[in-house]
Design a protein around this motif. Sequence first.
Motif, PDB file in Angstrom:
ATOM      1  N   THR A   9     -26.288 -15.016 -15.497  1.00 22.23           N
ATOM      2  CA  THR A   9     -25.681 -16.142 -14.924  1.00 22.23           C
ATOM      3  C   THR A   9     -25.490 -17.137 -16.098  1.00 22.23           C
ATOM      4  OG1 THR A   9     -27.976 -16.934 -14.868  1.00 22.23           O
ATOM      5  CG2 THR A   9     -27.376 -15.971 -12.996  1.00 22.23           C
ATOM      6  N   LEU A  10     -24.458 -18.059 -15.633  1.00 21.32           N
ATOM      7  CA  LEU A  10     -23.919 -19.263 -16.563  1.00 21.32           C
ATOM      8  C   LEU A  10     -23.649 -20.335 -15.614  1.00 21.32           C
ATOM      9  CD1 LEU A  10     -20.521 -19.326 -16.656  1.00 21.32           C
ATOM     10  CD2 LEU A  10     -21.182 -17.116 -17.692  1.00 21.32           C
ATOM     11  N   LEU A  29     -12.241 -14.570 -19.095  1.00 19.01           N
ATOM     12  CA  LEU A  29     -12.392 -13.408 -19.816  1.00 19.01           C
ATOM     13  C   LEU A  29     -13.501 -13.393 -20.825  1.00 19.01           C
ATOM     14  CD1 LEU A  29      -8.420 -13.424 -21.323  1.00 19.01           C
ATOM     15  CD2 LEU A  29      -9.693 -12.093 -19.244  1.00 19.01           C
ATOM     16  N   GLU A  30     -13.991 -14.681 -21.491  1.00 17.92           N
ATOM     17  CA  GLU A  30     -15.184 -14.904 -22.055  1.00 17.92           C
ATOM     18  C   GLU A  30     -16.237 -14.447 -21.084  1.00 17.92           C
ATOM     19  OE1 GLU A  30     -14.913 -18.737 -23.806  1.00 17.92           O
ATOM     20  OE2 GLU A  30     -13.063 -18.049 -25.169  1.00 17.92           O
ATOM     21  N   PHE A  31     -16.133 -15.187 -19.960  1.00 15.09           N
ATOM     22  CA  PHE A  31     -17.442 -14.774 -19.081  1.00 15.09           C
ATOM     23  C   PHE A  31     -17.852 -13.403 -18.732  1.00 15.09           C
ATOM     24  CE2 PHE A  31     -16.615 -19.257 -16.725  1.00 15.09           C
ATOM     25  CZ  PHE A  31     -17.014 -20.019 -17.913  1.00 15.09           C
ATOM     26  N   LEU A  32     -16.487 -12.586 -18.591  1.00 16.36           N
ATOM     27  CA  LEU A  32     -16.290 -11.355 -18.244  1.00 16.36           C
ATOM     28  C   LEU A  32     -17.017 -10.644 -19.397  1.00 16.36           C
ATOM     29  CD1 LEU A  32     -13.259 -10.815 -16.271  1.00 16.36           C
ATOM     30  CD2 LEU A  32     -15.188 -10.596 -15.460  1.00 16.36           C
ATOM     31  N   LEU A  79     -21.339 -10.040 -12.451  1.00 14.48           N
ATOM     32  CA  LEU A  79     -21.999  -8.454 -12.151  1.00 14.48           C
ATOM     33  C   LEU A  79     -21.010  -7.584 -12.648  1.00 14.48           C
ATOM     34  CD1 LEU A  79     -22.021 -10.575  -9.141  1.00 14.48           C
ATOM     35  CD2 LEU A  79     -23.659  -8.696  -8.869  1.00 14.48           C
ATOM     36  N   THR A  80     -21.616  -6.836 -13.374  1.00  9.83           N
ATOM     37  CA  THR A  80     -20.862  -5.680 -13.943  1.00  9.83           C
ATOM     38  C   THR A  80     -21.510  -4.299 -13.868  1.00  9.83           C
ATOM     39  OG1 THR A  80     -20.492  -7.312 -15.815  1.00  9.83           O
ATOM     40  CG2 THR A  80     -20.191  -4.889 -16.550  1.00  9.83           C
ATOM     41  N   ILE A  99     -22.839 -18.839  -7.073  1.00  7.66           N
ATOM     42  CA  ILE A  99     -24.243 -18.786  -6.753  1.00  7.66           C
ATOM     43  C   ILE A  99     -24.471 -19.504  -5.429  1.00  7.66           C
ATOM     44  CG2 ILE A  99     -26.745 -18.863  -7.260  1.00  7.66           C
ATOM     45  CD1 ILE A  99     -25.976 -18.269 -10.171  1.00  7.66           C
ATOM     46  N   ARG A 100     -23.891 -20.738  -5.483  1.00  6.99           N
ATOM     47  CA  ARG A 100     -24.638 -21.425  -4.333  1.00  6.99           C
ATOM     48  C   ARG A 100     -24.233 -20.950  -2.842  1.00  6.99           C
ATOM     49  NH1 ARG A 100     -20.080 -25.246  -3.196  1.00  6.99           N
ATOM     50  NH2 ARG A 100     -19.040 -25.809  -5.073  1.00  6.99           N
TER      51      ARG A 100
END
Length: 142
Positions: A9-10, A29-32, A79-80, A99-100
């Motif tokens: 999560t972030l 792309l950074e989040f992935l 999710l990966t 998430i919300r």
Amino acid sequence: MDHRISRVTLRVRGYHLDGYGHVNNARYLEFLEEGRWAYFDDRPELARHFASGSPAFVAVNLNINYRLAAVAGDDLEVLTRIAELGDRSARMYQEIRRIRDDKPVVDADLTFVLLDVRAKQSMTIEGEIRQALEPLVLPKAQ
């Protein structure tokens, strides 16, 4: 929770935003990538095969779908999972969800190869690495 899926999560911060007030496409792309690092962090038995730096997983193709704009303060879940395992490449499927309300923000398919870093050549995915990956495969729902 399915052990084949990694979750991280972030929170969306101001520096993630573009001039329109939503997350810049390049930030996803950074989040992935954060999700992929977490995937291996969560699986030390798999990560140990790559501790020496060779072989390495190398991304060769990324297809990304932007579904919904995320904004400052949104909490996101990445999710990966490994969706497909071939002889010379594999595919990870990733989702970013808000998430919300559990709404999809981004989904992506990333194809990677196993690279012999010293020889600078892709390798067949076999042996211990294949044995470690096979039980982790979870095809994406169609």
